[in-house]
Design an enzyme around this catalytic site. Structure first.
Site, PDB file in Angstrom:
ATOM      1  N   SER A 156       0.849  -1.339  -0.015  1.00  0.00           N
ATOM      2  CA  SER A 156      -0.024  -0.123   0.069  1.00  0.00           C
ATOM      3  C   SER A 156       0.876   1.116  -0.084  1.00  0.00           C
ATOM      4  O   SER A 156       0.067   2.325  -0.240  1.00  0.00           O
ATOM      5  CB  SER A 156      -0.953   0.037   1.105  1.00  0.00           C
ATOM      6  OG  SER A 156      -0.315   0.044   2.416  1.00  0.00           O
ATOM      7  N   ASP A 296       1.824  -7.036   8.999  1.00  0.00           N
ATOM      8  CA  ASP A 296       2.984  -6.854   9.628  1.00  0.00           C
ATOM      9  C   ASP A 296       2.940  -7.507  11.079  1.00  0.00           C
ATOM     10  O   ASP A 296       4.125  -7.693  11.613  1.00  0.00           O
ATOM     11  CB  ASP A 296       3.273  -5.214  10.054  1.00  0.00           C
ATOM     12  CG  ASP A 296       3.862  -4.586   8.886  1.00  0.00           C
ATOM     13  OD1 ASP A 296       4.528  -5.244   7.953  1.00  0.00           O
ATOM     14  OD2 ASP A 296       3.961  -3.288   8.987  1.00  0.00           O
ATOM     15  N   ARG A 327       9.179 -13.154   4.729  1.00  0.00           N
ATOM     16  CA  ARG A 327       8.802 -13.413   5.899  1.00  0.00           C
ATOM     17  C   ARG A 327       8.002 -14.742   6.384  1.00  0.00           C
ATOM     18  O   ARG A 327       8.079 -15.386   7.369  1.00  0.00           O
ATOM     19  CB  ARG A 327       7.773 -12.121   6.567  1.00  0.00           C
ATOM     20  CG  ARG A 327       8.749 -11.037   7.074  1.00  0.00           C
ATOM     21  CD  ARG A 327       7.745  -9.719   7.564  1.00  0.00           C
ATOM     22  NE  ARG A 327       8.871  -8.794   7.863  1.00  0.00           N
ATOM     23  CZ  ARG A 327       8.389  -7.498   7.928  1.00  0.00           C
ATOM     24  NH1 ARG A 327       7.084  -7.103   7.894  1.00  0.00           N
ATOM     25  NH2 ARG A 327       9.046  -6.552   8.285  1.00  0.00           N
TER      26      ARG A 327
END
Length: 411
Positions: A156, A296, A327
């Site tokens: 974003s 996140d 991640r």
């Protein structure tokens, strides 16, 4: 109950720095986050010719709606994606010759959705290395504005950069968006633009931004909700109670929704107008959760997932593969090293219950991997990190902060 002061939001601080630089007048930022990312952003503004005064509890920025004062500048964004992605848009709206570069880690991360959108708007820019990545040069001569289509499926931040810069264009922008992720971060941007005097209208998948002048103001930075996720997870994991003031029902940051995941898993959660409290109940249930909008906090949940009584499946988080590291793979690798059964797919990870072994966690130079597995270490004594210093990106004092919390809770 333990009341815990969490440092200021990285996302809010970065946006506030951009808005202050673009505004008419002098803006004071109260309690900004002081970290490698935000200091890098502030130093980059100084290189571009903005006046930035930094004191421990407040930063003062003298805005220039006309753009950077420097006719040319070499900007180094360190590891900060916000600086690497927001500042080229700010510079492009001004006049001058600017070069943007960053760390090897940030060079690997994409900027193409933003830079190609700027090219479509007539901005003269060139990549010096791999196409779609830093380093790049911009020969800025202002932006007329108009209509643009943007793929925001990777981050974003590309949309935020265009939104923040849109009032600086001659005609304003109409931005049609496809594949948007992390919508709450866009909501932060819109709310902060409104606070600085510019209203954005959303028409379905199109954002309409007028040509306008931001107005300087006194702006308090709320605590970082992503950082608070470690505190809340620690409370849920250890059966303690933690209250974070400044993150209540009116908080800007969507990552506060992480507490709703903890509630589904069995923790008690109370949110008031000005604080959120999480109490661990001694159990964590398995859960399937879509974390597209709060990605996140995916590593936070992944790290504590083995202590649930059933599988924890996290879905729709492909964009976490293009963060400071991949991640999804980093979490899976570390959990498997701890002896935990894990399955992964393109955009999901499923973690099964187990008793993690103490191992050295491979941080992959990623602050969120380091902090997430530090929380899980509450239940796995002897866990170490191969790169504890990587937390400086967003929370330089994390290890001392967390050690104090462990002593307070005697865990």
């Amino acid at each position: 109950m333990t009341v815990i002061a969490v440092p200021g939001s990285k996302s809010v601080t970065a946006r506030a720095l951009f808005l202050a630089a673009a505004a008419e007048g002098v803006t004071t930022l109260r309690r900004p986050l002081v970290s490698d990312d935000t200091e890098g952003f502030a130093e980059a503004l100084t290189v571009l010719g903005y006046a930035v005064e930094r004191a421990p509890e407040e930063w003062r920025i003298t805005g220039r709606p006309q753009g950077p004062a420097s006719a040319s500048a070499e900007v180094y964004a360190r590891d900060a994606a916000t600086a690497a992605r927001f500042l080229p848009a700010l510079a492009a709206a001004g006049h001058g010759d600017f070069r943007f570069d960053a760390s090897a880690q940030m060079r690997r991360r994409p900027v193409a959705p933003l830079t190609e959108a700027l090219r479509t708007l007539g901005v003269d820019l060139a990549y010096e290395g791999e196409s779609g990545h830093l380093p790049l040069r911009i020969a800025a001569s202002g932006i007329d504005g108009g209509e643009i289509e943007l793929d925001a499926s990777l981050s974003s931040q590309f949309l935020t950069a265009l939104l923040l810069a849109a009032p600086l264009t001659a005609e304003g922008l109409r931005i049609r968006v496809t594949g948007i992720v992390s919508v709450p971060y866009v909501e932060i941007t819109l709310a902060m633009m409104r606070a600085f005097g510019v209203e954005v209208v959303r028409e379905g998948d199109t954002f309409v931004v007028p040509s306008a002048t931001y107005q300087a103001r006194d702006y308090p930075i709320e605590p970082d909700a992503s950082t608070a996720s470690y505190v809340f997870a620690a409370a849920a994991l250890s059966g303690r109670t933690a209250t974070v003031p400044g993150l209540g029902s009116g908080a800007l940051q969507g990552d506060l929704a992480f507490v709703d995941v903890l509630r589904r898993m069995g923790a008690e959660v109370e949110t008031t107008a000005d604080a959120t409290t999480v109490t661990g109940t001694g159990r964590l249930s398995g859960v399937t959760v879509n974390m597209r909008d709060i990605s996140d906090t995916m590593p936070t949940l992944a790290a504590i997932a083995p202590f649930a009584d059933g599988p924890v499946r996290i879905e729709d988080v492909y964009n976490t593969r293009v963060k400071e590291c991949d991640r999804l793979d980093a979490c899976a690798q570390n959990l498997r090293a701890q002896g935990i059964r894990v399955e992964t797919g393109r955009d999901w990870i499923e973690i099964h219950p187990g008793t993690p072994k103490p191992v050295e966690i491979a941080c992959h130079a990623d602050h969120r991997i380091a902090m997430s597995f530090s929380v899980a270490a509450l239940r796995t004594p002897g866990t170490t990190l191969d790169d504890p210093g990587c937390v400086k990106k967003t929370f330089p004092g994390f290890h001392g902060f967390f050690a104090d919390l462990r002593r307070t809770w005697d865990v």
